[in-house]
Design a protein around this motif. Sequence first.
Motif, PDB file in Angstrom:
ATOM      1  N   ILE A  17       0.848  -1.193   0.000  1.00  0.00           N
ATOM      2  CA  ILE A  17       0.000   0.000   0.000  1.00  0.00           C
ATOM      3  C   ILE A  17       0.884   1.244   0.000  1.00  0.00           C
ATOM      4  O   ILE A  17       0.613   2.209  -0.721  1.00  0.00           O
ATOM      5  CB  ILE A  17      -0.954   0.004   1.225  1.00  0.00           C
ATOM      6  N   ALA A 130      -0.024  -3.626  -6.830  1.00  0.00           N
ATOM      7  CA  ALA A 130      -1.469  -3.434  -7.037  1.00  0.00           C
ATOM      8  C   ALA A 130      -2.192  -4.780  -7.093  1.00  0.00           C
ATOM      9  O   ALA A 130      -3.278  -4.939  -6.525  1.00  0.00           O
ATOM     10  CB  ALA A 130      -1.721  -2.629  -8.307  1.00  0.00           C
ATOM     11  N   VAL A 133      -2.346  -6.201  -3.409  1.00  0.00           N
ATOM     12  CA  VAL A 133      -3.345  -5.602  -2.514  1.00  0.00           C
ATOM     13  C   VAL A 133      -4.760  -5.897  -2.990  1.00  0.00           C
ATOM     14  O   VAL A 133      -5.689  -5.925  -2.185  1.00  0.00           O
ATOM     15  CB  VAL A 133      -3.128  -4.092  -2.277  1.00  0.00           C
ATOM     16  N   THR A 134      -4.916  -6.142  -4.283  1.00  0.00           N
ATOM     17  CA  THR A 134      -6.228  -6.569  -4.776  1.00  0.00           C
ATOM     18  C   THR A 134      -6.517  -7.975  -4.268  1.00  0.00           C
ATOM     19  O   THR A 134      -7.611  -8.255  -3.765  1.00  0.00           O
ATOM     20  CB  THR A 134      -6.268  -6.533  -6.317  1.00  0.00           C
ATOM     21  N   TRP A 139      -7.116  -3.321  -1.358  1.00  0.00           N
ATOM     22  CA  TRP A 139      -7.191  -2.307  -2.427  1.00  0.00           C
ATOM     23  C   TRP A 139      -8.254  -1.260  -2.117  1.00  0.00           C
ATOM     24  O   TRP A 139      -8.041  -0.070  -2.318  1.00  0.00           O
ATOM     25  CB  TRP A 139      -7.462  -2.978  -3.766  1.00  0.00           C
TER      26      TRP A 139
END
Length: 189
Positions: A17, A130, A133-134, A139
Amino acid sequence: MLPPARPEEVTDLPEDIALLHHFANTEDLRGFVAHGQRLTAHDVLATPADLERWLREHDLLGPGEPVGDAHLARAHALRAALRDALRQDGEAGEVLLDFPWQVKLTALGAQPVVCGDPVTTALARIVVAALTVTANGTWHRLKMCPASDCQWVFYDRSRPGRARWCSPLLCGNRMKTQAYRRRGATQTP
C-alpha cells in the motif's frame, strides 16, 4: 495539523500500500491553503532523472541503470492508470498496461516475472503491488480524495472503510462549506 508535504511523510502503511500510495502521489494536484500554508500542484516525476531518483529512493532500481524518456512515459501511463482506478466517482475505465510478463511456476505456486530492462522491471513491481493488494483485499482502502483541488491518494484507516476525504477537517469541511454556499446562493430570492 498540516497535510503531508510528501507522500513519504505518511507512515505506518502496509508495504505494498505504501508503494502504491507514494507512487500515485508523485503527481500532487493539491492547490489550496491549509492552516496558512499554500499547497501548490507539482509533478515529482517531471524528468527521467526524477524517475531514476524516485525508483532508487524506493529501492526499486540499482545504481547505474539508465532511465530514458520512454521509461518516463511508461511511468506516467502507469501512474495515470493507478490514479484513475482509485477515483471514488466511479468514472475510472479499464486500462491495459503493456508489460512483458512471464509466469514462473514453482512448488510454492505461480509468480509473475517481468522480462525487461531494469527500469521496466522496477515499474512492474508497482503493478505487482497493485495485484497483491487486490488479492489480499486491501485495495478498497486506498482512495483518492474527491475534492477537485486535492485529489490526494490516501489510505482509509476507518473501521468500516468508508472514509471519503483525505482529511475530513480540511477537504471534507472545505467541500461541505462550498456546497452549503452554493445551495444558499440558489435559494436566495
